[in-house]
Design a protein around this motif. Structure first.
Motif, mmCIF file in Angstrom:
data_model
loop_
_atom_site.group_PDB
_atom_site.id
_atom_site.type_symbol
_atom_site.label_atom_id
_atom_site.label_comp_id
_atom_site.label_asym_id
_atom_site.label_seq_id
_atom_site.Cartn_x
_atom_site.Cartn_y
_atom_site.Cartn_z
ATOM 1 N N UNK A 89 -6.050 -26.495 -10.767
ATOM 2 C CA UNK A 89 -6.402 -27.749 -11.420
ATOM 3 C C UNK A 89 -6.002 -27.723 -12.886
ATOM 4 N N UNK A 90 -5.827 -28.923 -13.438
ATOM 5 C CA UNK A 90 -5.577 -29.067 -14.869
ATOM 6 C C UNK A 90 -6.756 -29.783 -15.504
ATOM 7 N N UNK A 91 -7.172 -29.300 -16.643
ATOM 8 C CA UNK A 91 -8.360 -29.858 -17.292
ATOM 9 C C UNK A 91 -8.184 -31.343 -17.581
ATOM 10 N N UNK B 291 3.971 -25.089 -15.331
ATOM 11 C CA UNK B 291 4.847 -26.144 -15.874
ATOM 12 C C UNK B 291 4.059 -27.410 -16.181
ATOM 13 N N UNK B 292 2.923 -27.603 -15.505
ATOM 14 C CA UNK B 292 2.072 -28.769 -15.786
ATOM 15 C C UNK B 292 1.474 -28.724 -17.189
ATOM 16 N N UNK C 134 -4.613 -25.041 -17.509
ATOM 17 C CA UNK C 134 -4.454 -24.988 -16.060
ATOM 18 C C UNK C 134 -5.122 -23.704 -15.579
ATOM 19 N N UNK C 135 -5.942 -23.800 -14.551
ATOM 20 C CA UNK C 135 -6.637 -22.627 -14.015
ATOM 21 C C UNK C 135 -6.722 -22.740 -12.502
ATOM 22 N N UNK C 136 -7.038 -21.619 -11.854
ATOM 23 C CA UNK C 136 -7.046 -21.596 -10.390
ATOM 24 C C UNK C 136 -8.118 -20.649 -9.874
#
Length: 234
Positions: free
Chosen positions: A187-189, A101-102, A155-157
């Motif tokens: 985290x979001x870039x 959702x971010x 967004x990646x994890x």
């Protein structure tokens, strides 16, 4: 020093590949492989939103996660056959939804719902983090068809854990089973942390170890952002 599978360094990710538009019937799709872990992620945009979003002009995103019976060493029964989702499944799909959702500006999406589906084809650790990373790629492609401006950013994890007093990036199943602590970082870039899930499996986590884990996670996720970006040029 702890010897990792295939001689990986403590700060190295497993080999990663992201194949896009894998499913032609979905708005966006990505087949993500992280080491021996493999997931199929799809994204579809549907008209309408949940009750609490109606008449707000805002869209919504929700996620579902599942593990196919043959994904693990011993067959996992389908949850549909059991009649309910397990607690682990519910927790993971909520994490995926919160994280992705971010990546969406819901004001630009309008009253539509994005459905993210992540199915584990093969599990060898890190399925929830791979689902977020691959799910974001599927999301990107789905939004290109309906509202490109609604995509805010990647967004990646990744997982990080302490095994035999050494902090390891991107643990596989064997390492996860030995870990004294396990931390999943999203985290979001260019925007920082989205979520941190940390658990002391065998002993409390020292502050210095947690700091090292977060630094390793940021390093690994920065590399994951590059994989996501390059997947859009295929």
């Amino acid at each position: 020093m702890y010897q990792r599978t295939n001689g990986r360094g403590h700060d190295e990710l497993r080999p990663i590949s992201i194949d896009t538009n894998f499913v032609t019937n979905s708005g966006g799709s990505a087949l993500i492989t992280v080491g021996s872990t493999m997931l199929l992620c799809t994204a579809n945009v549907e008209s309408g939103v949940p009750q609490f979003r109606r008449d707000t002009g805002l869209g919504w995103l929700t996620a579902e996660y599942g593990m196919l019976p043959g994904a693990t060493h011993t067959r996992t029964s389908r949850e549909a056959a059991i009649g309910k989702q397990g607690g682990r499944t519910v927790e993971i799909q909520r994490l995926i939804g919160r994280s992705l959702r971010q990546a969406v500006d819901f004001r630009k999406l309008g009253e539509s719902t994005i459905q993210i589906d992540c199915d584990v084809l093969q599990a060898d650790g890190g399925t929830r983090t791979a689902a977020i990373t691959g799910g974001c790629v599927a999301l990107y492609y789905a939004l290109q068809q309906v509202s490109p401006d609604a995509f805010v950013g990647w967004v990646a994890a990744v997982s990080v854990g302490e095994v035999w007093n050494e902090v390891l990036l991107d643990m596989d199943y064997g390492e996860d089973g030995q870990a004294d602590s396990d931390v999943n970082v999203v985290m979001m870039q260019d925007r920082g942390l989205v979520e941190i899930q940390g658990t002391a499996e065998r002993k409390p986590v020292a502050h210095s170890k947690l700091q090292t884990a977060l630094e390793l996670a940021e390093q690994g996720i920065t590399e994951l952002f590059k994989h996501q970006e390059s997947s859009t040029t295929k």
